[in-house]
Design a protein around this motif. Sequence first.
Motif, PDB file in Angstrom:
ATOM      1  N   GLY A  27      37.361  26.904  14.065  1.00 56.80           N
ATOM      2  CA  GLY A  27      36.964  25.857  13.134  1.00 56.80           C
ATOM      3  C   GLY A  27      37.836  25.805  11.893  1.00 56.80           C
ATOM      4  N   GLU A  28      37.959  24.612  11.335  1.00 53.49           N
ATOM      5  CA  GLU A  28      38.723  24.381  10.115  1.00 53.49           C
ATOM      6  C   GLU A  28      37.788  23.896   9.008  1.00 53.49           C
ATOM      7  N   PRO A  29      38.191  24.043   7.744  1.00 49.64           N
ATOM      8  CA  PRO A  29      37.298  23.678   6.639  1.00 49.64           C
ATOM      9  C   PRO A  29      36.715  22.271   6.741  1.00 49.64           C
ATOM     10  N   ASP A  30      37.506  21.294   7.154  1.00 50.46           N
ATOM     11  CA  ASP A  30      36.993  19.927   7.237  1.00 50.46           C
ATOM     12  C   ASP A  30      35.897  19.791   8.291  1.00 50.46           C
ATOM     13  N   ASP A  31      35.943  20.613   9.341  1.00 48.39           N
ATOM     14  CA  ASP A  31      34.889  20.567  10.356  1.00 48.39           C
ATOM     15  C   ASP A  31      33.538  20.914   9.737  1.00 48.39           C
ATOM     16  N   MET A  32      33.536  21.934   8.882  1.00 47.73           N
ATOM     17  CA  MET A  32      32.285  22.372   8.265  1.00 47.73           C
ATOM     18  C   MET A  32      31.870  21.429   7.142  1.00 47.73           C
ATOM     19  N   ALA A  33      32.817  21.052   6.283  1.00 47.50           N
ATOM     20  CA  ALA A  33      32.491  20.162   5.167  1.00 47.50           C
ATOM     21  C   ALA A  33      31.982  18.820   5.678  1.00 47.50           C
ATOM     22  N   GLY A  34      32.604  18.289   6.720  1.00 49.15           N
ATOM     23  CA  GLY A  34      32.191  16.995   7.253  1.00 49.15           C
ATOM     24  C   GLY A  34      30.776  17.014   7.788  1.00 49.15           C
ATOM     25  N   THR A  35      30.408  18.085   8.481  1.00 53.61           N
ATOM     26  CA  THR A  35      29.050  18.187   9.010  1.00 53.61           C
ATOM     27  C   THR A  35      28.037  18.289   7.880  1.00 53.61           C
ATOM     28  N   ALA A  36      28.357  19.096   6.866  1.00 56.29           N
ATOM     29  CA  ALA A  36      27.439  19.264   5.734  1.00 56.29           C
ATOM     30  C   ALA A  36      27.284  17.964   4.949  1.00 56.29           C
ATOM     31  N   ILE A  37      28.361  17.222   4.771  1.00 55.29           N
ATOM     32  CA  ILE A  37      28.283  15.948   4.056  1.00 55.29           C
ATOM     33  C   ILE A  37      27.443  14.952   4.859  1.00 55.29           C
ATOM     34  N   PHE A  38      27.636  14.907   6.166  1.00 54.53           N
ATOM     35  CA  PHE A  38      26.800  14.040   7.003  1.00 54.53           C
ATOM     36  C   PHE A  38      25.321  14.377   6.822  1.00 54.53           C
ATOM     37  N   LEU A  39      24.976  15.671   6.869  1.00 60.87           N
ATOM     38  CA  LEU A  39      23.579  16.079   6.755  1.00 60.87           C
ATOM     39  C   LEU A  39      23.024  15.874   5.352  1.00 60.87           C
ATOM     40  N   SER A  40      23.896  15.645   4.373  1.00 56.43           N
ATOM     41  CA  SER A  40      23.477  15.430   2.987  1.00 56.43           C
ATOM     42  C   SER A  40      23.425  13.960   2.609  1.00 56.43           C
ATOM     43  N   SER A  41      23.866  13.089   3.491  1.00 60.10           N
ATOM     44  CA  SER A  41      24.039  11.684   3.163  1.00 60.10           C
ATOM     45  C   SER A  41      22.965  10.815   3.813  1.00 60.10           C
ATOM     46  N   LYS A  42      22.955   9.553   3.424  1.00 56.86           N
ATOM     47  CA  LYS A  42      21.985   8.590   3.971  1.00 56.86           C
ATOM     48  C   LYS A  42      22.097   8.461   5.484  1.00 56.86           C
ATOM     49  N   ALA A  43      23.266   8.774   6.005  1.00 59.58           N
ATOM     50  CA  ALA A  43      23.482   8.649   7.446  1.00 59.58           C
ATOM     51  C   ALA A  43      22.544   9.536   8.259  1.00 59.58           C
ATOM     52  N   SER A  44      22.034  10.609   7.644  1.00 61.91           N
ATOM     53  CA  SER A  44      21.174  11.545   8.380  1.00 61.91           C
ATOM     54  C   SER A  44      19.713  11.476   7.947  1.00 61.91           C
ATOM     55  N   ALA A  45      19.312  10.396   7.283  1.00 64.45           N
ATOM     56  CA  ALA A  45      17.984  10.334   6.665  1.00 64.45           C
ATOM     57  C   ALA A  45      16.828  10.407   7.664  1.00 64.45           C
ATOM     58  N   TYR A  46      17.083  10.153   8.947  1.00 64.88           N
ATOM     59  CA  TYR A  46      16.018  10.176   9.953  1.00 64.88           C
ATOM     60  C   TYR A  46      16.164  11.367  10.893  1.00 64.88           C
ATOM     61  N   ILE A  47      16.912  12.380  10.440  1.00 65.57           N
ATOM     62  CA  ILE A  47      17.145  13.571  11.252  1.00 65.57           C
ATOM     63  C   ILE A  47      16.551  14.772  10.538  1.00 65.57           C
ATOM     64  N   THR A  48      15.656  15.487  11.186  1.00 64.40           N
ATOM     65  CA  THR A  48      15.129  16.717  10.597  1.00 64.40           C
ATOM     66  C   THR A  48      14.719  17.678  11.700  1.00 64.40           C
ATOM     67  N   GLY A  49      14.867  18.961  11.410  1.00 65.08           N
ATOM     68  CA  GLY A  49      14.465  20.003  12.346  1.00 65.08           C
ATOM     69  C   GLY A  49      15.462  20.277  13.452  1.00 65.08           C
ATOM     70  N   VAL A  50      16.708  19.860  13.282  1.00 71.25           N
ATOM     71  CA  VAL A  50      17.705  20.079  14.332  1.00 71.25           C
ATOM     72  C   VAL A  50      18.656  21.207  13.949  1.00 71.25           C
ATOM     73  N   VAL A  51      19.225  21.821  14.965  1.00 74.26           N
ATOM     74  CA  VAL A  51      20.259  22.835  14.794  1.00 74.26           C
ATOM     75  C   VAL A  51      21.527  22.284  15.423  1.00 74.26           C
ATOM     76  N   ILE A  52      22.547  22.057  14.615  1.00 74.18           N
ATOM     77  CA  ILE A  52      23.790  21.446  15.093  1.00 74.18           C
ATOM     78  C   ILE A  52      24.853  22.521  15.277  1.00 74.18           C
ATOM     79  N   PRO A  53      25.251  22.827  16.510  1.00 75.58           N
ATOM     80  CA  PRO A  53      26.363  23.759  16.699  1.00 75.58           C
ATOM     81  C   PRO A  53      27.676  23.105  16.269  1.00 75.58           C
ATOM     82  N   VAL A  54      28.430  23.795  15.440  1.00 74.88           N
ATOM     83  CA  VAL A  54      29.771  23.348  15.046  1.00 74.88           C
ATOM     84  C   VAL A  54      30.704  24.451  15.519  1.00 74.88           C
ATOM     85  N   ASP A  55      31.068  24.364  16.792  1.00 76.34           N
ATOM     86  CA  ASP A  55      31.662  25.526  17.458  1.00 76.34           C
ATOM     87  C   ASP A  55      32.739  25.172  18.476  1.00 76.34           C
TER      88      ASP A  55
END
Length: 257
Positions: free
Chosen positions: A221-249
């Motif tokens: 993994g590279e830094p952008d892989d992790m930052a991008g996932t965290a930003i998605f989960l912090s943004s309006k794009a993920s507002a209807y997602i909860t209780g999931v475990v996302i593998p970034v692997d």
Amino acid sequence: MSHLFDISGKVAVVTGGSRGIGLMIARGFVEAGAKTYISSRKADVCNAVAEELSGSGQCISIPADLGSEAGCRYLADEVAKREEQVHILVNNAGATWGAPIAEFPDDAFDKVMNLNVKGIFHLTRFLLPQLQKAATEADPARVINIGSVDGLQAPAMETYAYSSSKAAVHQLTRHLAHNLASRNIIVNAIAPGPFESKMMHETLQRFGDNIRATNPRKRIGEPDDMAGTAIFLSSKASAYITGVVIPVDGGVSTRHQ
């Protein structure tokens, strides 16, 4: 569509934010315009990283040891002195321990579980007032817990406490998500695979070529892989997602579920 991923102006707290995955996420948040608090046990390192990241935006250091309830309370209180609202909490601080089964010390389990699991629980509950003040139905407050692919599969290395703790993080994520959804707080987890970090350094030094070769994406993994996932989960794009475990692997977990 860019507004869906906009986190500018939000307040974020990232534990373990001075190195490794926490630093990748903190850097991404700062560069995306979020006011970001980072915490780690070593004050000099935490302060230096915050100063460096402040060249790209707002980053504030609050050193703390989150291996105890008192340490979690201290960090929450220090954040509350500065901020009425916290939009994003990233529970990343963690520890590992490796030893043969016959030699695995009891206090290693205590250390790892106290930080990796209880630390997440305590800090989340202590920051609930700030998270609730930031939360709306349209744009909930976020809790992002950092688990691991080692909590999804049995690792080859003898890190019994670590893998057990990360499986517990995934279950705690689901439990918190279920109970906090009605308060407009969503809780998700990221399960990283191999990334460059202090925790992974020795493993990558010894087995890096094999890890890359056996990864479906043929890389770590590279830094952008992790930052991008965290930003998605912090943004309006993920507002209807909860209780999931996302593998970034890179697909590692697709072979071992």
